[in-house]
Write a protein that holds these residues in place. Sequence first.
Motif, PDB file in Angstrom:
ATOM      1  N   LEU A   1       0.828  -1.203   0.000  1.00 53.99           N
ATOM      2  CA  LEU A   1       0.000   0.000   0.000  1.00 53.99           C
ATOM      3  C   LEU A   1       0.868   1.261   0.000  1.00 53.99           C
ATOM      4  N   TYR A   2       1.992   1.211   0.697  1.00 56.01           N
ATOM      5  CA  TYR A   2       2.926   2.336   0.659  1.00 56.01           C
ATOM      6  C   TYR A   2       3.513   2.509  -0.749  1.00 56.01           C
ATOM      7  N   LEU A   3       3.747   1.397  -1.441  1.00 58.21           N
ATOM      8  CA  LEU A   3       4.231   1.488  -2.819  1.00 58.21           C
ATOM      9  C   LEU A   3       3.178   2.155  -3.716  1.00 58.21           C
ATOM     10  N   MET A   4       1.940   1.749  -3.582  1.00 55.09           N
ATOM     11  CA  MET A   4       0.872   2.383  -4.352  1.00 55.09           C
ATOM     12  C   MET A   4       0.795   3.884  -4.052  1.00 55.09           C
ATOM     13  N   ASP A   5       0.898   4.227  -2.782  1.00 57.06           N
ATOM     14  CA  ASP A   5       0.868   5.641  -2.390  1.00 57.06           C
ATOM     15  C   ASP A   5       2.039   6.414  -2.989  1.00 57.06           C
ATOM     16  N   SER A   6       3.234   5.801  -3.020  1.00 53.39           N
ATOM     17  CA  SER A   6       4.407   6.474  -3.584  1.00 53.39           C
ATOM     18  C   SER A   6       4.257   6.703  -5.086  1.00 53.39           C
ATOM     19  N   ILE A   7       3.693   5.730  -5.797  1.00 51.94           N
ATOM     20  CA  ILE A   7       3.486   5.893  -7.240  1.00 51.94           C
ATOM     21  C   ILE A   7       2.444   6.982  -7.505  1.00 51.94           C
TER      22      ILE A   7
ATOM     23  N   ALA B   1      -1.247   8.609 -15.348  1.00 49.76           N
ATOM     24  CA  ALA B   1      -2.141   7.475 -15.606  1.00 49.76           C
ATOM     25  C   ALA B   1      -2.326   6.597 -14.377  1.00 49.76           C
ATOM     26  N   TYR B   2      -1.302   6.473 -13.544  1.00 53.13           N
ATOM     27  CA  TYR B   2      -1.407   5.610 -12.366  1.00 53.13           C
ATOM     28  C   TYR B   2      -2.485   6.124 -11.401  1.00 53.13           C
ATOM     29  N   LYS B   3      -2.568   7.416 -11.218  1.00 53.00           N
ATOM     30  CA  LYS B   3      -3.549   7.989 -10.296  1.00 53.00           C
ATOM     31  C   LYS B   3      -4.976   7.649 -10.737  1.00 53.00           C
ATOM     32  N   THR B   4      -5.210   7.730 -12.031  1.00 54.40           N
ATOM     33  CA  THR B   4      -6.542   7.418 -12.555  1.00 54.40           C
ATOM     34  C   THR B   4      -6.865   5.938 -12.399  1.00 54.40           C
ATOM     35  N   ILE B   5      -5.887   5.074 -12.655  1.00 57.01           N
ATOM     36  CA  ILE B   5      -6.121   3.625 -12.583  1.00 57.01           C
ATOM     37  C   ILE B   5      -6.363   3.193 -11.142  1.00 57.01           C
ATOM     38  N   PHE B   6      -5.544   3.667 -10.213  1.00 59.86           N
ATOM     39  CA  PHE B   6      -5.712   3.266  -8.820  1.00 59.86           C
ATOM     40  C   PHE B   6      -7.012   3.816  -8.226  1.00 59.86           C
ATOM     41  N   ALA B   7      -7.478   4.977  -8.713  1.00 58.35           N
ATOM     42  CA  ALA B   7      -8.715   5.559  -8.176  1.00 58.35           C
ATOM     43  C   ALA B   7      -9.940   4.725  -8.510  1.00 58.35           C
ATOM     44  N   ARG B   8      -9.874   3.928  -9.552  1.00 58.00           N
ATOM     45  CA  ARG B   8     -11.039   3.141  -9.961  1.00 58.00           C
ATOM     46  C   ARG B   8     -11.456   2.145  -8.892  1.00 58.00           C
ATOM     47  N   ASP B   9     -10.521   1.520  -8.251  1.00 62.45           N
ATOM     48  CA  ASP B   9     -10.842   0.485  -7.260  1.00 62.45           C
ATOM     49  C   ASP B   9     -10.226   0.825  -5.906  1.00 62.45           C
ATOM     50  N   LEU B  10     -10.026   2.122  -5.638  1.00 66.89           N
ATOM     51  CA  LEU B  10      -9.364   2.526  -4.403  1.00 66.89           C
ATOM     52  C   LEU B  10     -10.202   2.174  -3.172  1.00 66.89           C
ATOM     53  N   VAL B  11     -11.535   2.325  -3.258  1.00 63.06           N
ATOM     54  CA  VAL B  11     -12.388   2.054  -2.097  1.00 63.06           C
ATOM     55  C   VAL B  11     -12.278   0.596  -1.681  1.00 63.06           C
ATOM     56  N   ASN B  12     -12.358  -0.304  -2.634  1.00 63.20           N
ATOM     57  CA  ASN B  12     -12.275  -1.730  -2.312  1.00 63.20           C
ATOM     58  C   ASN B  12     -10.870  -2.118  -1.858  1.00 63.20           C
ATOM     59  N   THR B  13      -9.847  -1.574  -2.509  1.00 58.70           N
ATOM     60  CA  THR B  13      -8.458  -1.910  -2.152  1.00 58.70           C
ATOM     61  C   THR B  13      -8.147  -1.463  -0.735  1.00 58.70           C
ATOM     62  N   TYR B  14      -8.545  -0.240  -0.397  1.00 56.16           N
ATOM     63  CA  TYR B  14      -8.214   0.297   0.928  1.00 56.16           C
ATOM     64  C   TYR B  14      -9.070  -0.345   2.018  1.00 56.16           C
ATOM     65  N   CYS B  15     -10.364  -0.433   1.802  1.00 54.74           N
ATOM     66  CA  CYS B  15     -11.261  -0.937   2.844  1.00 54.74           C
ATOM     67  C   CYS B  15     -11.040  -2.416   3.133  1.00 54.74           C
ATOM     68  N   SER B  16     -10.766  -3.205   2.107  1.00 49.64           N
ATOM     69  CA  SER B  16     -10.515  -4.626   2.348  1.00 49.64           C
ATOM     70  C   SER B  16      -9.232  -4.819   3.153  1.00 49.64           C
ATOM     71  N   SER B  17      -8.255  -3.969   2.934  1.00 51.51           N
ATOM     72  CA  SER B  17      -7.017  -4.052   3.721  1.00 51.51           C
ATOM     73  C   SER B  17      -7.248  -3.585   5.148  1.00 51.51           C
ATOM     74  N   PHE B  18      -8.039  -2.533   5.326  1.00 48.83           N
ATOM     75  CA  PHE B  18      -8.336  -2.006   6.658  1.00 48.83           C
ATOM     76  C   PHE B  18      -9.071  -3.030   7.506  1.00 48.83           C
ATOM     77  N   GLU B  19      -9.967  -3.764   6.901  1.00 51.11           N
ATOM     78  CA  GLU B  19     -10.760  -4.752   7.623  1.00 51.11           C
ATOM     79  C   GLU B  19      -9.981  -6.023   7.935  1.00 51.11           C
ATOM     80  N   ALA B  20      -8.865  -6.257   7.233  1.00 47.24           N
ATOM     81  CA  ALA B  20      -8.133  -7.516   7.393  1.00 47.24           C
ATOM     82  C   ALA B  20      -6.968  -7.420   8.376  1.00 47.24           C
TER      83      ALA B  20
END
Length: 254
Positions: free
Chosen positions: A85-91, A98-117
Amino acid sequence: MSHSNDPKQLSPSSTQHATEDERPNTDIAIEFGYRLKDLTFNDAIVINKLMHFARDNIKASAEIAALVEDRISKSTSHTQRLATLYLMDSIIKNVGRAYKTIFARDLVNTYCSSFEAVDDTVRISLLKLYNTWSVHFEPALLEQIQQRLGNEEMARIGELIKLLPPKQPNKQNVHHRQSQPPPQTKPQQPMQRPQQPPQQPMQQPQRQPQPQPQPQQPMQQFNQQQRPMQPFNQSPLQQPQQQQMHNPIHQNVK
Protein backbone atom coordinates in the motif's frame (compact mmCIF):
# COMPACT_ATOMS: atom_id res chain seq x y z
CA MET A 1 19.04 17.39 -42.64
CA SER A 2 17.97 16.22 -39.21
CA HIS A 3 20.22 13.91 -37.18
CA SER A 4 17.75 13.12 -34.41
CA ASN A 5 17.39 9.52 -35.63
CA ASP A 6 21.13 8.95 -35.87
CA PRO A 7 22.08 6.42 -33.16
CA LYS A 8 25.49 8.06 -32.82
CA GLN A 9 23.82 11.30 -31.66
CA LEU A 10 21.72 9.60 -28.96
CA SER A 11 22.97 9.66 -25.41
CA PRO A 12 23.27 6.36 -23.49
CA SER A 13 20.27 7.27 -21.33
CA SER A 14 18.05 8.04 -24.32
CA THR A 15 19.13 4.80 -25.99
CA GLN A 16 18.23 2.87 -22.85
CA HIS A 17 14.77 4.47 -22.63
CA ALA A 18 14.21 3.82 -26.32
CA THR A 19 15.06 0.14 -25.81
CA GLU A 20 12.65 -0.11 -22.87
CA ASP A 21 9.85 1.58 -24.86
CA GLU A 22 10.25 -0.97 -27.62
CA ARG A 23 9.65 -3.88 -25.26
CA PRO A 24 6.10 -5.20 -25.04
CA ASN A 25 4.12 -4.36 -21.93
CA THR A 26 3.98 -8.01 -20.93
CA ASP A 27 7.78 -8.17 -20.65
CA ILE A 28 7.83 -5.00 -18.57
CA ALA A 29 5.12 -6.41 -16.31
CA ILE A 30 7.06 -9.65 -15.85
CA GLU A 31 10.19 -7.76 -14.80
CA PHE A 32 8.19 -5.60 -12.41
CA GLY A 33 6.62 -8.74 -10.91
CA TYR A 34 10.06 -10.19 -10.19
CA ARG A 35 11.18 -6.94 -8.57
CA LEU A 36 7.98 -6.75 -6.53
CA LYS A 37 8.92 -9.98 -4.75
CA ASP A 38 11.73 -8.11 -2.96
CA LEU A 39 9.18 -5.95 -1.14
CA THR A 40 8.40 -7.98 1.98
CA PHE A 41 8.32 -5.13 4.53
CA ASN A 42 8.36 -1.35 4.63
CA ASP A 43 11.71 -0.93 2.91
CA ALA A 44 12.13 2.63 1.61
CA ILE A 45 14.96 1.67 -0.76
CA VAL A 46 12.95 -1.10 -2.48
CA ILE A 47 9.83 1.10 -2.66
CA ASN A 48 11.85 3.91 -4.23
CA LYS A 49 13.34 1.59 -6.88
CA LEU A 50 9.92 0.16 -7.79
CA MET A 51 8.47 3.66 -8.01
CA HIS A 52 11.22 4.73 -10.43
CA PHE A 53 10.66 1.60 -12.51
CA ALA A 54 6.95 2.42 -12.77
CA ARG A 55 7.78 5.99 -13.77
CA ASP A 56 10.25 4.92 -16.46
CA ASN A 57 7.77 2.39 -17.90
CA ILE A 58 4.59 4.43 -17.74
CA LYS A 59 3.39 2.90 -21.00
CA ALA A 60 2.76 -0.29 -18.99
CA SER A 61 0.94 1.58 -16.21
CA ALA A 62 -2.19 -0.61 -16.49
CA GLU A 63 -0.19 -3.84 -16.10
CA ILE A 64 1.97 -2.45 -13.27
CA ALA A 65 -1.05 -1.10 -11.35
CA ALA A 66 -2.82 -4.44 -11.71
CA LEU A 67 0.18 -6.24 -10.20
CA VAL A 68 0.24 -3.85 -7.24
CA GLU A 69 -3.49 -4.23 -6.55
CA ASP A 70 -3.29 -8.02 -6.87
CA ARG A 71 -0.38 -8.12 -4.42
CA ILE A 72 -2.37 -6.05 -1.89
CA SER A 73 -5.48 -8.23 -2.05
CA LYS A 74 -3.61 -11.54 -1.86
CA SER A 75 -1.09 -10.67 0.86
CA THR A 76 -1.54 -12.76 3.97
CA SER A 77 1.11 -10.88 5.91
CA HIS A 78 0.01 -7.60 7.42
CA THR A 79 3.52 -6.19 7.06
CA GLN A 80 3.70 -7.10 3.37
CA ARG A 81 0.21 -5.72 2.70
CA LEU A 82 1.07 -2.40 4.34
CA ALA A 83 4.36 -2.15 2.42
CA THR A 84 2.54 -2.68 -0.92
CA LEU A 85 0.00 0.00 0.00
CA TYR A 86 2.93 2.34 0.66
CA LEU A 87 4.23 1.49 -2.82
CA MET A 88 0.87 2.38 -4.35
CA ASP A 89 0.87 5.64 -2.39
CA SER A 90 4.41 6.47 -3.58
CA ILE A 91 3.49 5.89 -7.24
CA ILE A 92 0.35 8.04 -6.88
CA LYS A 93 2.17 10.96 -5.26
CA ASN A 94 5.46 10.90 -7.19
CA VAL A 95 4.39 9.71 -10.67
CA GLY A 96 0.65 10.43 -10.82
CA ARG A 97 -0.69 10.77 -14.36
CA ALA A 98 -2.14 7.48 -15.61
CA TYR A 99 -1.41 5.61 -12.37
CA LYS A 100 -3.55 7.99 -10.30
CA THR A 101 -6.54 7.42 -12.55
CA ILE A 102 -6.12 3.62 -12.58
CA PHE A 103 -5.71 3.27 -8.82
CA ALA A 104 -8.71 5.56 -8.18
CA ARG A 105 -11.04 3.14 -9.96
CA ASP A 106 -10.84 0.48 -7.26
CA LEU A 107 -9.36 2.53 -4.40
CA VAL A 108 -12.39 2.05 -2.10
CA ASN A 109 -12.28 -1.73 -2.31
CA THR A 110 -8.46 -1.91 -2.15
CA TYR A 111 -8.21 0.30 0.93
CA CYS A 112 -11.26 -0.94 2.84
CA SER A 113 -10.52 -4.63 2.35
CA SER A 114 -7.02 -4.05 3.72
CA PHE A 115 -8.34 -2.01 6.66
CA GLU A 116 -10.76 -4.75 7.62
CA ALA A 117 -8.13 -7.52 7.39
CA VAL A 118 -5.47 -6.07 9.69
CA ASP A 119 -5.17 -5.29 13.41
CA ASP A 120 -5.29 -1.90 15.13
CA THR A 121 -1.53 -1.38 14.84
CA VAL A 122 -1.69 -1.50 11.05
CA ARG A 123 -5.01 0.39 11.01
CA ILE A 124 -3.30 3.32 12.68
CA SER A 125 -0.80 3.45 9.80
CA LEU A 126 -3.60 3.12 7.23
CA LEU A 127 -5.59 5.96 8.77
CA LYS A 128 -2.50 8.18 8.68
CA LEU A 129 -2.13 7.28 5.01
CA TYR A 130 -5.80 8.06 4.37
CA ASN A 131 -5.42 11.53 5.91
CA THR A 132 -2.74 12.43 3.30
CA TRP A 133 -4.99 11.70 0.30
CA SER A 134 -7.19 14.78 0.57
CA VAL A 135 -5.03 16.65 -1.97
CA HIS A 136 -4.72 13.70 -4.39
CA PHE A 137 -8.27 12.32 -4.68
CA GLU A 138 -11.72 13.79 -4.92
CA PRO A 139 -13.59 14.32 -1.61
CA ALA A 140 -16.46 12.13 -2.85
CA LEU A 141 -14.09 9.18 -3.26
CA LEU A 142 -12.75 9.59 0.26
CA GLU A 143 -16.26 9.86 1.65
CA GLN A 144 -17.08 6.46 0.17
CA ILE A 145 -14.21 4.96 2.15
CA GLN A 146 -15.43 6.64 5.34
CA GLN A 147 -18.99 5.41 4.81
CA ARG A 148 -17.91 1.82 4.25
CA LEU A 149 -15.63 1.68 7.30
CA GLY A 150 -17.99 3.67 9.52
CA ASN A 151 -17.45 6.96 11.28
CA GLU A 152 -17.27 5.31 14.69
CA GLU A 153 -14.49 2.93 13.67
CA MET A 154 -12.41 5.66 12.06
CA ALA A 155 -12.95 7.89 15.09
CA ARG A 156 -11.81 5.06 17.38
CA ILE A 157 -8.57 4.65 15.44
CA GLY A 158 -8.16 8.42 15.47
CA GLU A 159 -8.26 8.37 19.28
CA LEU A 160 -5.55 5.70 19.31
CA ILE A 161 -3.37 7.94 17.19
CA LYS A 162 -3.72 10.74 19.74
CA LEU A 163 -2.45 8.43 22.47
CA LEU A 164 0.78 7.71 20.60
CA PRO A 165 3.90 9.52 21.83
CA PRO A 166 5.15 12.29 19.52
CA LYS A 167 7.55 10.93 16.96
CA GLN A 168 10.74 12.77 16.11
CA PRO A 169 10.68 13.77 12.41
CA ASN A 170 13.22 12.14 10.15
CA LYS A 171 15.16 14.73 8.15
CA GLN A 172 15.44 12.37 5.16
CA ASN A 173 11.67 11.77 4.86
CA VAL A 174 10.30 15.21 5.78
CA HIS A 175 9.91 17.35 2.65
CA HIS A 176 8.08 20.35 4.08
CA ARG A 177 8.89 21.46 7.54
CA GLN A 178 8.28 24.90 8.95
CA SER A 179 11.39 26.54 10.18
CA GLN A 180 11.15 27.32 13.87
CA PRO A 181 13.11 30.07 15.53
CA PRO A 182 15.96 28.82 17.63
CA PRO A 183 15.16 28.51 21.30
CA GLN A 184 16.04 31.54 23.32
CA THR A 185 18.88 30.96 25.66
CA LYS A 186 19.47 32.92 28.82
CA PRO A 187 22.56 35.12 28.76
CA GLN A 188 25.33 33.48 30.58
CA GLN A 189 26.45 35.30 33.69
CA PRO A 190 30.16 35.68 34.23
CA MET A 191 31.57 33.12 36.53
CA GLN A 192 32.18 34.46 40.00
CA ARG A 193 35.36 33.40 41.62
CA PRO A 194 35.02 32.18 45.18
CA GLN A 195 36.00 34.82 47.68
CA GLN A 196 39.22 33.96 49.40
CA PRO A 197 39.98 35.18 52.93
CA PRO A 198 42.33 38.17 52.98
CA GLN A 199 45.88 37.08 53.17
CA GLN A 200 47.81 38.31 56.20
CA PRO A 201 51.18 39.91 55.52
CA MET A 202 54.01 37.53 55.89
CA GLN A 203 55.93 38.06 59.11
CA GLN A 204 59.64 38.02 58.71
CA PRO A 205 61.38 35.63 61.08
CA GLN A 206 63.10 37.37 63.93
CA ARG A 207 66.82 37.04 63.77
CA GLN A 208 68.43 35.74 66.90
CA PRO A 209 71.47 37.69 68.05
CA GLN A 210 74.66 35.95 67.13
CA PRO A 211 77.03 35.26 70.00
CA GLN A 212 79.92 37.70 70.07
CA PRO A 213 83.34 36.11 69.77
CA GLN A 214 85.30 36.07 73.03
CA PRO A 215 88.75 37.68 72.98
CA GLN A 216 91.51 35.20 72.54
CA GLN A 217 93.94 34.86 75.33
CA PRO A 218 97.62 35.17 74.43
CA MET A 219 99.41 31.94 74.07
CA GLN A 220 101.60 31.02 77.00
CA GLN A 221 105.25 30.90 76.16
CA PHE A 222 107.13 27.74 76.66
CA ASN A 223 108.76 28.05 80.11
CA GLN A 224 111.39 25.52 79.62
CA GLN A 225 114.82 26.95 79.69
CA GLN A 226 116.58 26.73 76.45
CA ARG A 227 119.75 24.87 76.83
CA PRO A 228 122.82 26.26 75.00
CA MET A 229 123.92 24.24 72.09
CA GLN A 230 127.08 22.29 72.76
CA PRO A 231 129.73 22.11 70.08
CA PHE A 232 129.92 18.87 68.23
CA ASN A 233 133.12 17.01 68.96
CA GLN A 234 134.12 14.90 66.16
CA SER A 235 136.24 11.86 66.89
CA PRO A 236 139.37 11.35 64.83
CA LEU A 237 137.76 8.41 63.12
CA GLN A 238 134.91 10.55 61.95
CA GLN A 239 137.09 13.16 60.37
CA PRO A 240 136.92 13.39 56.72
CA GLN A 241 139.07 11.02 54.77
CA GLN A 242 140.65 13.80 52.90
CA GLN A 243 142.85 14.64 55.92
CA GLN A 244 144.00 11.03 56.39
CA MET A 245 144.88 10.62 52.74
CA HIS A 246 147.15 13.59 52.70
CA ASN A 247 150.16 13.08 50.54
CA PRO A 248 149.46 9.44 49.79
CA ILE A 249 152.45 9.13 47.54
CA HIS A 250 155.00 10.08 50.21
CA GLN A 251 153.55 7.66 52.68
CA ASN A 252 154.02 4.63 50.46
CA VAL A 253 157.53 5.46 49.53
CA LYS A 254 160.11 4.97 52.29
